[in-house]
Write an enzyme that holds these catalytic residues in place. Structure first.
Site, mmCIF file in Angstrom:
data_model
loop_
_atom_site.group_PDB
_atom_site.id
_atom_site.type_symbol
_atom_site.label_atom_id
_atom_site.label_comp_id
_atom_site.label_asym_id
_atom_site.label_seq_id
_atom_site.Cartn_x
_atom_site.Cartn_y
_atom_site.Cartn_z
ATOM 1 N N HIS A 16 -20.358 -28.564 -22.538
ATOM 2 C CA HIS A 16 -19.941 -27.162 -22.715
ATOM 3 C C HIS A 16 -20.895 -26.280 -21.925
ATOM 4 O O HIS A 16 -21.940 -25.847 -22.438
ATOM 5 C CB HIS A 16 -19.937 -26.811 -24.214
ATOM 6 C CG HIS A 16 -19.402 -25.445 -24.526
ATOM 7 N ND1 HIS A 16 -18.886 -25.118 -25.768
ATOM 8 C CD2 HIS A 16 -19.296 -24.316 -23.778
ATOM 9 C CE1 HIS A 16 -18.503 -23.846 -25.766
ATOM 10 N NE2 HIS A 16 -18.757 -23.333 -24.566
ATOM 11 N N HIS A 200 -11.939 -23.404 -26.498
ATOM 12 C CA HIS A 200 -12.867 -22.686 -27.365
ATOM 13 C C HIS A 200 -12.078 -22.265 -28.614
ATOM 14 O O HIS A 200 -10.988 -21.694 -28.492
ATOM 15 C CB HIS A 200 -13.381 -21.423 -26.684
ATOM 16 C CG HIS A 200 -14.443 -21.655 -25.645
ATOM 17 N ND1 HIS A 200 -14.274 -22.499 -24.595
ATOM 18 C CD2 HIS A 200 -15.696 -21.118 -25.527
ATOM 19 C CE1 HIS A 200 -15.386 -22.477 -23.852
ATOM 20 N NE2 HIS A 200 -16.258 -21.649 -24.399
ATOM 21 N N GLU A 203 -15.340 -19.986 -32.713
ATOM 22 C CA GLU A 203 -16.644 -19.415 -32.336
ATOM 23 C C GLU A 203 -16.772 -18.103 -33.115
ATOM 24 O O GLU A 203 -17.597 -17.980 -34.014
ATOM 25 C CB GLU A 203 -16.707 -19.180 -30.823
ATOM 26 C CG GLU A 203 -18.012 -18.541 -30.342
ATOM 27 C CD GLU A 203 -18.008 -18.201 -28.834
ATOM 28 O OE1 GLU A 203 -16.925 -18.104 -28.228
ATOM 29 O OE2 GLU A 203 -19.115 -18.002 -28.275
ATOM 30 N N ASP A 281 -23.824 -23.784 -23.017
ATOM 31 C CA ASP A 281 -22.833 -22.701 -22.879
ATOM 32 C C ASP A 281 -23.086 -21.867 -21.610
ATOM 33 O O ASP A 281 -22.469 -22.130 -20.577
ATOM 34 C CB ASP A 281 -22.825 -21.825 -24.137
ATOM 35 C CG ASP A 281 -21.494 -21.107 -24.374
ATOM 36 O OD1 ASP A 281 -20.542 -21.339 -23.609
ATOM 37 O OD2 ASP A 281 -21.408 -20.310 -25.324
ATOM 38 N N ASP A 282 -23.953 -20.862 -21.713
ATOM 39 C CA ASP A 282 -24.263 -19.977 -20.573
ATOM 40 C C ASP A 282 -25.784 -19.834 -20.498
ATOM 41 O O ASP A 282 -26.340 -18.794 -20.857
ATOM 42 C CB ASP A 282 -23.612 -18.606 -20.788
ATOM 43 C CG ASP A 282 -22.108 -18.718 -20.928
ATOM 44 O OD1 ASP A 282 -21.433 -18.923 -19.911
ATOM 45 O OD2 ASP A 282 -21.623 -18.630 -22.075
HETATM 46 N N1 ADE Z 1 -17.108 -17.647 -21.463
HETATM 47 C C1 ADE Z 1 -18.385 -17.963 -21.206
HETATM 48 N N2 ADE Z 1 -19.023 -18.228 -22.355
HETATM 49 C C2 ADE Z 1 -18.135 -18.101 -23.368
HETATM 50 C C3 ADE Z 1 -18.180 -18.261 -24.769
HETATM 51 N N3 ADE Z 1 -19.300 -18.605 -25.407
HETATM 52 N N4 ADE Z 1 -17.069 -18.023 -25.479
HETATM 53 C C4 ADE Z 1 -15.951 -17.661 -24.857
HETATM 54 N N5 ADE Z 1 -15.843 -17.507 -23.541
HETATM 55 C C5 ADE Z 1 -16.925 -17.732 -22.791
HETATM 56 ZN ZN ZN Z 2 -18.332 -21.438 -23.928
#
Ligand code: ADE
Ligand code: ZN
Length: 340
Positions: A16, A200, A203, A281-282
């Protein structure tokens, strides 16, 4: 062996990871300069200072703005090569990368440019370092299903050229108000072409979004999924069907899904028998790549050595690699554990 070093050295898979979310402020500035893009920030420090999010949408606004510096094939190459370097340093041996073509095509960047830059970096990493990877094309759920279908149509002609890498579709962006059912037809079409499906869900959205991802989209993995815990019937379904969750602890902290990492339900999900994985994630936005996520979670939740090995192993099991490849990675993991 000390726990810190043990965790850092564990062989891992990352399932992810949004490649656009690995854009570090330094590279954002360098690409802005290279492409003549003006950023609304005076310095790298000012960018980092702006990364103080209140929820998913407050992050997405900055994330989409930052992605505007990505224009040429070389930009996507550089972005991906930098991620691979960070991942390898954390002993990640396999990564399944999300990419968001709509973020780029709507700015006039061709789909083929996005594919080519990411793929060239991943193929170089495979040849030079044996780094294994795949690509998962994500649809932006705040846009329409027609736009998602047009994106799939534009990508399908590239399928053969990228058959070694592009293996699935996903669904990301603002969750609440954009339920999975909105994308039933586009996912059905992607599956017809043999693409894997992930989404996703859970969340920020409630359990019905996870049910929708499973039943309407036939998602094989749930990205995040942490709110599944609110629905005991859903927990039984995830356990009995062995549906993996790609959990991202530092993301959940930064986007205020949890107030404190010590309140994160990852350990409970794991102890309930779910196939839980840890992912970043990011990472450029949330303060950490894989090892930081593992270390922070292990400490906050007091995970045992056995649980950490289980989580690392789940990453391989939950991947879309061949069974033979999974066995090879699991053997490597168990050799590491025996030796340490
Ligand atoms: N795009 C990038 N990160 C995300 C996340 N955590 N949830 C939804 N879309 C995303
Ligand atoms: Zn994500």
């Amino acid at each position: 062996m000390e726990m810190h070093n043990f965790i850092c050295g564990l062989p891992k898979a990352e399932l992810h990871l949004h490649i656009e979310g690995s854009l570090e402020p330094e590279m954002m500035f360098a690409l802005a300069q290279r492409n003549g893009v003006t950023l609304p920030y005076a310095s790298v420090e000012a960018v980092r200072a702006a990364y103080n999010f209140s929820d998913l949408q407050s992050f997405l606004d900055l994330y989409y703005a930052g992605a505007a510096v990505l224009q040429t094939e070389q930009d996507f190459y550089d972005l991906t090569a930098a991620y691979v370097q960070r991942a390898r340093a954390d002993n990640v041996c396999h990564a399944e990368l999300f990419f968001d073509p709509q973020t780029h095509t709507e700015r006039g960047v061709p789909m083929a440019t996005v594919f080519a830059g990411i793929a060239r970096a991943l193929r170089d990493a495979r040849e030079q370092h044996g780094f294994s990877s795949r690509m998962i094309l994500c649809f932006l759920r705040h846009l329409s299903e027609e736009e998602a279908l047009a994106t799939l149509e534009a990508a399908l002609p590239l399928r053969e050229a990228y058959a070694d890498l592009w293996i699935g579709v996903g669904l990301d962006s603002g969750e609440v108000g954009n339920p999975p059912e909105k994308f039933s037809r586009v996912f059905a079409k992607a599956r017809e072409f043999g693409l894997h499906a992930v989404a996703h869900a859970g969340e920020e959205g409630p359990p019905p979004y996870v049910w929708g991802a499973l039943d309407a989209l036939k998602a094989e993995r749930i990205d995040h999924g942490v709110r599944s815990e609110e629905d005991p019937e859903l927990m039984r379904r995830l356990a009995s069907d062995n549906v993996p969750l790609t959990v991202c602890p530092l993301s959940n902290l930064k986007l205020r899904v949890v107030k404190d990492l010590r309140e994160h339900n990852l350990a409970r999900l794991l102890r309930a028998g779910l196939c839980v994985t840890i992912n970043s994630d990011d990472p450029a936005y949330f303060g950490g790549y894989m090892n930081n996520n593992f270390l922070a979670t292990a400490e906050a939740l007091q995970l045992s050595r056995e649980e950490l090995v289980q989580i690392a192993g789940n990453g391989f099991v939950a991947s879309f690699a061949s069974d033979q490849q999974k066995q090879a990675w699991l053997s490597e993991l168990h050799e590491y554990v025996s030796a340490h």
